[in-house]
Design a protein around this motif. Structure first.
Motif, PDB file in Angstrom:
ATOM      1  N   GLN A  61       6.602 -38.501  49.742  1.00  0.00           N
ATOM      2  CA  GLN A  61       7.624 -39.098  50.615  1.00  0.00           C
ATOM      3  C   GLN A  61       7.505 -40.613  50.611  1.00  0.00           C
ATOM      4  O   GLN A  61       8.499 -41.325  50.456  1.00  0.00           O
ATOM      5  CB  GLN A  61       7.487 -38.567  52.040  1.00  0.00           C
ATOM      6  N   TRP A  65      10.138 -43.464  49.234  1.00  0.00           N
ATOM      7  CA  TRP A  65      10.615 -44.631  49.996  1.00  0.00           C
ATOM      8  C   TRP A  65      10.371 -45.912  49.208  1.00  0.00           C
ATOM      9  O   TRP A  65      11.209 -46.814  49.221  1.00  0.00           O
ATOM     10  CB  TRP A  65       9.901 -44.742  51.331  1.00  0.00           C
ATOM     11  N   GLU A  66       9.225 -46.017  48.555  1.00  0.00           N
ATOM     12  CA  GLU A  66       8.907 -47.234  47.811  1.00  0.00           C
ATOM     13  C   GLU A  66       9.851 -47.436  46.635  1.00  0.00           C
ATOM     14  O   GLU A  66      10.243 -48.557  46.337  1.00  0.00           O
ATOM     15  CB  GLU A  66       7.471 -47.170  47.300  1.00  0.00           C
ATOM     16  N   PRO A  69      14.595 -46.923  48.500  1.00  0.00           N
ATOM     17  CA  PRO A  69      14.749 -47.088  49.943  1.00  0.00           C
ATOM     18  C   PRO A  69      15.972 -46.322  50.443  1.00  0.00           C
ATOM     19  O   PRO A  69      16.947 -46.144  49.707  1.00  0.00           O
ATOM     20  CB  PRO A  69      14.924 -48.588  50.134  1.00  0.00           C
ATOM     21  N   THR A  70      15.889 -45.885  51.683  1.00  0.00           N
ATOM     22  CA  THR A  70      16.972 -45.111  52.275  1.00  0.00           C
ATOM     23  C   THR A  70      17.242 -45.585  53.691  1.00  0.00           C
ATOM     24  O   THR A  70      16.358 -46.146  54.339  1.00  0.00           O
ATOM     25  CB  THR A  70      16.616 -43.607  52.280  1.00  0.00           C
ATOM     26  N   ALA A  74      12.903 -41.763  59.113  1.00  0.00           N
ATOM     27  CA  ALA A  74      11.815 -40.800  58.953  1.00  0.00           C
ATOM     28  C   ALA A  74      11.771 -39.927  60.198  1.00  0.00           C
ATOM     29  O   ALA A  74      12.132 -40.370  61.292  1.00  0.00           O
ATOM     30  CB  ALA A  74      10.489 -41.536  58.793  1.00  0.00           C
ATOM     31  N   PRO A 111      10.981 -46.181  56.265  1.00  0.00           N
ATOM     32  CA  PRO A 111      11.526 -45.992  54.908  1.00  0.00           C
ATOM     33  C   PRO A 111      11.819 -47.301  54.171  1.00  0.00           C
ATOM     34  O   PRO A 111      11.916 -47.315  52.960  1.00  0.00           O
ATOM     35  CB  PRO A 111      12.818 -45.200  55.148  1.00  0.00           C
ATOM     36  N   HIS A 112      11.909 -48.391  54.903  1.00  0.00           N
ATOM     37  CA  HIS A 112      12.145 -49.701  54.289  1.00  0.00           C
ATOM     38  C   HIS A 112      10.852 -50.475  54.102  1.00  0.00           C
ATOM     39  O   HIS A 112      10.626 -51.090  53.071  1.00  0.00           O
ATOM     40  CB  HIS A 112      13.087 -50.542  55.145  1.00  0.00           C
ATOM     41  N   SER A 114       7.728 -49.531  53.883  1.00  0.00           N
ATOM     42  CA  SER A 114       6.657 -49.011  53.036  1.00  0.00           C
ATOM     43  C   SER A 114       6.724 -49.624  51.638  1.00  0.00           C
ATOM     44  O   SER A 114       5.766 -49.569  50.901  1.00  0.00           O
ATOM     45  CB  SER A 114       6.737 -47.492  52.946  1.00  0.00           C
ATOM     46  N   ARG A 115       7.837 -50.235  51.289  1.00  0.00           N
ATOM     47  CA  ARG A 115       7.959 -50.810  49.944  1.00  0.00           C
ATOM     48  C   ARG A 115       7.876 -52.337  49.907  1.00  0.00           C
ATOM     49  O   ARG A 115       8.080 -52.950  48.874  1.00  0.00           O
ATOM     50  CB  ARG A 115       9.264 -50.343  49.274  1.00  0.00           C
TER      51      ARG A 115
END
Length: 118
Positions: A61, A65-66, A69-70, A74, A111-112, A114-115
């Motif tokens: 997961q 996300w990395e 991105p979505t 979460a 989700p944003h 983490s990258r």
């Protein structure tokens, strides 16, 4: 029994305060706290998130996300599995958000963030 009633009153008060202050939609302070926690690619916060993801079976997961991105938040259960309770409590204290609003905000941000490249 009194503890259950007290907890319910506390949760209700948190919801009212979060609604009145817009805490569930204003994540700017929380974003700053999370960016500081996530740091650069080899920061302790980022390493901890990835370690907890592996242990919780959520590594795929986080990798998703990395790489892609979505805007889909979460699940709040995922947030509490990836970010330790003391860190969530620190974010809450730093931002003035309730614990519930902090977790909700983190579900939108993770989700944003983490990258982030640091």
């Amino acid at each position: 029994m009194a503890n259950a009633a007290t907890d319910q009153i506390g949760h209700a008060a948190d919801k009212v305060a979060d609604t009145l202050t817009g805490a569930r939609t204003d994540t700017s302070g929380l974003m700053s706290a999370v960016i500081a926690y996530m740091g650069d690619a080899d920061s302790p916060g980022r390493r901890e998130l990835h370690d907890r993801a592996r242990k919780a079976g959520l590594a795929a997961q986080v990798t998703q996300w990395e790489n892609h991105p979505t805007n889909t938040p979460a699940d709040e259960n995922v947030v509490t599995r990836l970010i330790p309770t003391p860190v969530i409590e620190r974010f809450s204290a730093e931002t003035g958000l309730s614990r519930n609003a902090t977790i909700k905000g983190l579900s939108d941000l993770l989700p944003h963030l983490s990258r982030l490249d640091g």
